[in-house]
Design a protein around this motif. Sequence first.
Motif, PDB file in Angstrom:
ATOM      1  N   ALA A 125       0.826  -1.362  -0.153  1.00 32.97           N
ATOM      2  CA  ALA A 125       0.233  -0.077  -0.122  1.00 32.97           C
ATOM      3  C   ALA A 125       0.744   1.272  -0.033  1.00 32.97           C
ATOM      4  CB  ALA A 125      -0.827  -0.142   1.189  1.00 32.97           C
ATOM      5  N   ALA A 126       2.120   1.195   0.644  1.00 31.88           N
ATOM      6  CA  ALA A 126       2.854   2.353   0.704  1.00 31.88           C
ATOM      7  C   ALA A 126       4.373   1.844   0.953  1.00 31.88           C
ATOM      8  CB  ALA A 126       2.566   3.098   1.905  1.00 31.88           C
ATOM      9  N   PRO A 127       5.331   2.843   0.268  1.00 28.68           N
ATOM     10  CA  PRO A 127       6.796   2.329   0.375  1.00 28.68           C
ATOM     11  C   PRO A 127       7.340   2.107   1.859  1.00 28.68           C
ATOM     12  CG  PRO A 127       6.469   4.491  -0.100  1.00 28.68           C
ATOM     13  CD  PRO A 127       5.067   4.030   0.047  1.00 28.68           C
ATOM     14  N   GLY A 128       8.260   1.539   1.837  1.00 24.88           N
ATOM     15  CA  GLY A 128       9.093   1.264   3.464  1.00 24.88           C
ATOM     16  C   GLY A 128      10.108   0.212   2.943  1.00 24.88           C
ATOM     17  N   ARG A 129      10.145  -0.491   4.213  1.00 24.04           N
ATOM     18  CA  ARG A 129      11.158  -1.752   4.460  1.00 24.04           C
ATOM     19  C   ARG A 129      10.433  -2.641   4.923  1.00 24.04           C
ATOM     20  NH1 ARG A 129      16.126  -1.781   2.984  1.00 24.04           N
ATOM     21  NH2 ARG A 129      16.300   0.456   2.852  1.00 24.04           N
TER      22      ARG A 129
END
Length: 210
Positions: free
Chosen positions: A109-113
């Motif tokens: 759903a969203a960028p990250g790690r």
Amino acid sequence: MGRLKLIGSNLVTATLVCALTSAFWINAYGGESTQHAKVEPAPEAAEKQASAATAKQEVALAPSGLAVPVAGITVDQLTDTYKQSRGGGSRVHDAIDIMADHGTPVVAAAPGRLEKLFYSKGGGGITAYVRSDDGKWLYYYAHLQDYAPGLKEGQAIKRGDPIGRVGVTGNSNPDGPHLHFAINRMADGEKWHQGRPVNPYPLLAGKNGR
């Protein structure tokens, strides 16, 4: 002497004819083979590549900028199940269920790690936890059928990247495959299983829930 010259002349002619004939067939078939030859991916690899490509093409974006985390599902198809009771009324859902067929691609759903890959037999089953780059948000994907090929802890995740596929693992009704999707607000130092739940529905649907 004349007979020897004649034999030699015939040998030279035969050699030239063979060489020219070979060159013709090599050029006609060998050259074409080289031009068009390519390594085809294995059927399984090709299927996975096609699945990932399809997922990215079908991802819907919410007004908040989040991607709807199940490919092919639009914001209008979402239902707010955040406050529904679970465990016989002993707890609140604190997530939304996004209904979809078995095997439907689940995407970020969203960028990250990618912070944690975890299996919870009596809970979320096959799950993945992605923390935002600023560390303030955690995105939780549960009841997966499996993980996307090559998915591993610590890798950078972009919005729309494959996470896995919709399933019914863990404490999930086998007749209702879905993605259990949750968002937690994280404080400094909190671990992947901590945080305070935030309703994903308004962020994905662009309107308040029930």
